[in-house]
Scaffold this motif. Structure first.
Motif, PDB file in Angstrom:
ATOM      1  N   LEU A  47       0.832  -1.212   0.000  1.00 27.21           N
ATOM      2  CA  LEU A  47       0.000   0.000   0.000  1.00 27.21           C
ATOM      3  C   LEU A  47       0.864   1.258   0.000  1.00 27.21           C
ATOM      4  CD1 LEU A  47      -2.713  -1.107   2.586  1.00 27.21           C
ATOM      5  CD2 LEU A  47      -2.991  -0.895   0.121  1.00 27.21           C
ATOM      6  N   ALA A  48       1.951   1.205   0.776  1.00 33.13           N
ATOM      7  CA  ALA A  48       2.849   2.368   0.859  1.00 33.13           C
ATOM      8  C   ALA A  48       3.453   2.674  -0.503  1.00 33.13           C
ATOM      9  CB  ALA A  48       3.947   2.100   1.885  1.00 33.13           C
ATOM     10  N   LEU A  49       3.852   1.642  -1.213  1.00 33.66           N
ATOM     11  CA  LEU A  49       4.406   1.839  -2.560  1.00 33.66           C
ATOM     12  C   LEU A  49       3.324   2.394  -3.491  1.00 33.66           C
ATOM     13  CD1 LEU A  49       6.564   1.391  -4.771  1.00 33.66           C
ATOM     14  CD2 LEU A  49       5.752  -0.967  -4.961  1.00 33.66           C
ATOM     15  N   SER A  50       2.145   1.824  -3.354  1.00 38.78           N
ATOM     16  CA  SER A  50       1.042   2.211  -4.228  1.00 38.78           C
ATOM     17  C   SER A  50       0.697   3.698  -4.112  1.00 38.78           C
ATOM     18  CB  SER A  50      -0.169   1.341  -3.883  1.00 38.78           C
ATOM     19  OG  SER A  50      -1.290   1.788  -4.566  1.00 38.78           O
ATOM     20  N   LEU A  66       4.443  10.652   4.741  1.00 42.23           N
ATOM     21  CA  LEU A  66       3.200  10.695   5.513  1.00 42.23           C
ATOM     22  C   LEU A  66       2.163   9.753   4.908  1.00 42.23           C
ATOM     23  CD1 LEU A  66       1.359  11.924   7.700  1.00 42.23           C
ATOM     24  CD2 LEU A  66       0.763  13.714   6.073  1.00 42.23           C
ATOM     25  N   LEU A  67       2.014   9.805   3.576  1.00 42.59           N
ATOM     26  CA  LEU A  67       1.053   8.926   2.902  1.00 42.59           C
ATOM     27  C   LEU A  67       1.399   7.459   3.144  1.00 42.59           C
ATOM     28  CD1 LEU A  67       0.668  10.788  -0.523  1.00 42.59           C
ATOM     29  CD2 LEU A  67      -1.020  10.666   1.326  1.00 42.59           C
ATOM     30  N   MET A  68       2.682   7.155   3.052  1.00 42.69           N
ATOM     31  CA  MET A  68       3.127   5.770   3.274  1.00 42.69           C
ATOM     32  C   MET A  68       2.789   5.317   4.700  1.00 42.69           C
ATOM     33  SD  MET A  68       6.840   5.915   1.400  1.00 42.69           S
ATOM     34  CE  MET A  68       7.351   4.202   1.499  1.00 42.69           C
ATOM     35  N   VAL A  71      -1.046   4.586   5.334  1.00 44.69           N
ATOM     36  CA  VAL A  71      -1.615   3.332   4.827  1.00 44.69           C
ATOM     37  C   VAL A  71      -0.916   2.108   5.435  1.00 44.69           C
ATOM     38  CG1 VAL A  71      -2.523   4.234   2.653  1.00 44.69           C
ATOM     39  CG2 VAL A  71      -0.173   3.402   2.737  1.00 44.69           C
ATOM     40  N   PHE A  72       0.291   2.335   5.939  1.00 49.59           N
ATOM     41  CA  PHE A  72       1.053   1.207   6.518  1.00 49.59           C
ATOM     42  C   PHE A  72       0.580   0.899   7.942  1.00 49.59           C
ATOM     43  CE2 PHE A  72       4.417  -1.498   7.802  1.00 49.59           C
ATOM     44  CZ  PHE A  72       5.200  -1.817   6.716  1.00 49.59           C
ATOM     45  N   MET A  73      -0.008   1.892   8.611  1.00 50.86           N
ATOM     46  CA  MET A  73      -0.148   1.807  10.070  1.00 50.86           C
ATOM     47  C   MET A  73      -1.059   0.679  10.556  1.00 50.86           C
ATOM     48  SD  MET A  73      -2.192   5.219  11.040  1.00 50.86           S
ATOM     49  CE  MET A  73      -3.923   5.464  10.779  1.00 50.86           C
ATOM     50  N   PHE A  74      -1.942   0.187   9.679  1.00 49.79           N
ATOM     51  CA  PHE A  74      -2.828  -0.873  10.177  1.00 49.79           C
ATOM     52  C   PHE A  74      -2.215  -2.268  10.083  1.00 49.79           C
ATOM     53  CE2 PHE A  74      -5.811   2.604   9.504  1.00 49.79           C
ATOM     54  CZ  PHE A  74      -6.357   2.641  10.779  1.00 49.79           C
ATOM     55  N   SER A  75      -1.013  -2.359   9.536  1.00 50.60           N
ATOM     56  CA  SER A  75      -0.348  -3.671   9.452  1.00 50.60           C
ATOM     57  C   SER A  75      -0.153  -4.287  10.834  1.00 50.60           C
ATOM     58  CB  SER A  75       1.014  -3.540   8.775  1.00 50.60           C
ATOM     59  OG  SER A  75       0.833  -3.438   7.400  1.00 50.60           O
ATOM     60  N   LEU A  76       0.348  -3.471  11.760  1.00 52.01           N
ATOM     61  CA  LEU A  76       0.593  -4.016  13.098  1.00 52.01           C
ATOM     62  C   LEU A  76      -0.729  -4.318  13.803  1.00 52.01           C
ATOM     63  CD1 LEU A  76       2.857  -4.780  15.080  1.00 52.01           C
ATOM     64  CD2 LEU A  76       2.643  -2.523  16.099  1.00 52.01           C
ATOM     65  N   THR A 191      -1.702   0.794  18.694  1.00 52.12           N
ATOM     66  CA  THR A 191      -0.936  -0.083  17.809  1.00 52.12           C
ATOM     67  C   THR A 191      -0.654   0.589  16.475  1.00 52.12           C
ATOM     68  OG1 THR A 191      -2.195  -1.866  18.814  1.00 52.12           O
ATOM     69  CG2 THR A 191      -0.815  -2.458  16.977  1.00 52.12           C
ATOM     70  N   ALA A 192      -1.620   1.347  15.960  1.00 49.66           N
ATOM     71  CA  ALA A 192      -1.437   2.002  14.656  1.00 49.66           C
ATOM     72  C   ALA A 192      -0.328   3.054  14.718  1.00 49.66           C
ATOM     73  CB  ALA A 192      -2.746   2.647  14.208  1.00 49.66           C
ATOM     74  N   TYR A 193      -0.135   3.621  15.904  1.00 48.41           N
ATOM     75  CA  TYR A 193       0.881   4.665  16.031  1.00 48.41           C
ATOM     76  C   TYR A 193       2.287   4.159  15.657  1.00 48.41           C
ATOM     77  CZ  TYR A 193       4.230   7.859  17.994  1.00 48.41           C
ATOM     78  OH  TYR A 193       5.312   8.691  18.128  1.00 48.41           O
ATOM     79  N   GLY A 194       2.585   2.902  16.016  1.00 49.46           N
ATOM     80  CA  GLY A 194       3.934   2.359  15.802  1.00 49.46           C
ATOM     81  C   GLY A 194       4.365   2.370  14.340  1.00 49.46           C
ATOM     82  N   PRO A 195       3.615   1.687  13.449  1.00 44.97           N
ATOM     83  CA  PRO A 195       4.006   1.699  12.042  1.00 44.97           C
ATOM     84  C   PRO A 195       3.946   3.085  11.408  1.00 44.97           C
ATOM     85  CG  PRO A 195       2.457  -0.072  12.481  1.00 44.97           C
ATOM     86  CD  PRO A 195       2.498   0.766  13.708  1.00 44.97           C
TER      87      PRO A 195
END
Lengths: 300, 44
Positions: A47-50, A66-68, A71-76, A191-195
């Motif tokens: 998603l980050a690449l996209s 920021l955009l990356m 969208v990445f933050m929900f992975s964790l 949890t979302a804060y970490g990624p």
């Protein structure tokens, strides 16, 4: 209402017990959960690449980051809620387990090794499949993936190492805080804060980087074909080995940095902040409760 | 010699080993000082 420091440490140690119990009793299940965890991280990397392809640096240099991160933050979040394994989170949970005598040092390092192997396979597999996807063969995504790869592998060993430390310092602070509350919404936010922090902060995470760097390597032939003949681009190639622009160069120093950030600056800190005497008293209370329950069961 | 892209960068390996020695010392001291055995914890 969040748990106090001592209750929090006991929750984390209990989670460590569960995870290492799985490793001992059902090692294949542990490996599969690590495979899934590695793939989940790469959902975020994809998603980050996209979303970051083609974002102009003239607009704002940090906008793509920021955009990356967003969208990445929900992975964790999906890893933690599904109970899958992420090696960098286990570094912190496992060390708390070591301090609480739940596991030995040997078990700790074995768990980290098996977790890494599972995450590696999951991350590589997902990114190999993704690299075959037509959408990512278009020029903006080929260029963006290659730019990310060059930026990460072109850094010096010290630059990568330091960013690796910061990565797990932020990410594991979030992962350990996941255990501090019982409310689902708070767990998601924490949890979302970490990624978000480590991706937007341009840090180096070993499992995310396996994927981020594998994509441009899997697609290098396509990229080379696309940029050949472009006057303004001098092709710089990446490779899998050590040395500048090498995958292994980035991975080695990222793993080393990650192994310090989440342990020394998160697990040790949280453990030492909790009052050991209160902690011992809580364990005694819990033991007494278990004895009472056992006696009641035996009596009737 | 320039170690910027060398896997055996001595400064980084030194920091890494030093950090784990510190973690090991703190961890082992803590385990010994506040030890609660498995049996005690499980109420046996």
């Amino acid at each position: 209402m969040p748990l106090n420091s001592e209750e929090h440490i006991i929750e984390v140690a209990d989670l460590c017990d569960k995870k290492w119990g799985m490793l001992n009793k059902r090692p294949m299940a542990f490996l599969i959960s690590a495979f899934a965890g590695g793939a989940f991280v790469c959902f975020g990397a994809m998603l980050a690449l996209s979303v970051s392809a083609g974002v102009s640096e003239n607009l704002a240099p940090g906008l793509a980051n920021l955009l990356m991160g967003l969208v990445f933050m929900f992975s964790l979040v999906i890893i933690m809620f599904s109970g899958m394994t992420l090696v960098t989170a286990d570094m912190a949970y496992g060390l708390v387990g070591v301090f609480n005598n739940r596991i030995s040092w040997k078990q700790f390092f074995l768990g980290v090794l098996v977790g890494y192997i599972g995450n590696f396979i999951g991350s590589m597999s997902f990114m190999w499949i993704m690299s075959k996807g037509g959408g990512y063969h278009a020029l903006p995504w080929l260029m963006r993936a290659h730019d990310i790869g060059l930026a990460k592998t072109g850094e010096t060993s010290m630059e990568i190492f330091v960013m690796g430390i910061i990565c797990t310092w932020t990410l594991q602070s979030a992962a350990i805080l996941f255990m501090k509350t019982n409310d689902d919404m708070s767990k998601i936010m924490l949890t979302a804060y970490g990624p978000l922090a480590f991706v937007a902060g341009m840090n180096e995470h070993c499992i995310a980087n396996i994927g981020f760097l594998a994509v441009p390597l899997f697609q290098q032939d396509l990229w080379l074909e696309a940029v050949t003949g472009m006057n303004n681009i001098t092709p710089v190639l990446m490779h899998w080995g050590f040395g500048k622009f090498g995958w292994a160069h980035n991975q080695l120093f990222t793993v080393m940095g990650n192994l310090i950030g989440g342990t020394l600056f998160v697990a040790v800190v949280f453990q030492l902040v909790a009052d050991p005497l209160k902690l011992k008293e809580m364990y005694r209370t819990r033991r007494d409760q278990i004895v009472t329950d056992k006696t009641r069961k035996e009596c009737g | 010699m320039n170690y910027d892209y060398n896997p055996l960068n001595p400064v980084i390996w030194g920091i890494f080993i030093g950090a784990w020695v510190i973690i090991g010392i703190i961890g082992n001291t803590y385990r010994k000082k506040y030890r609660l055995s498995d049996k005690e914890r499980q109420g046996e």
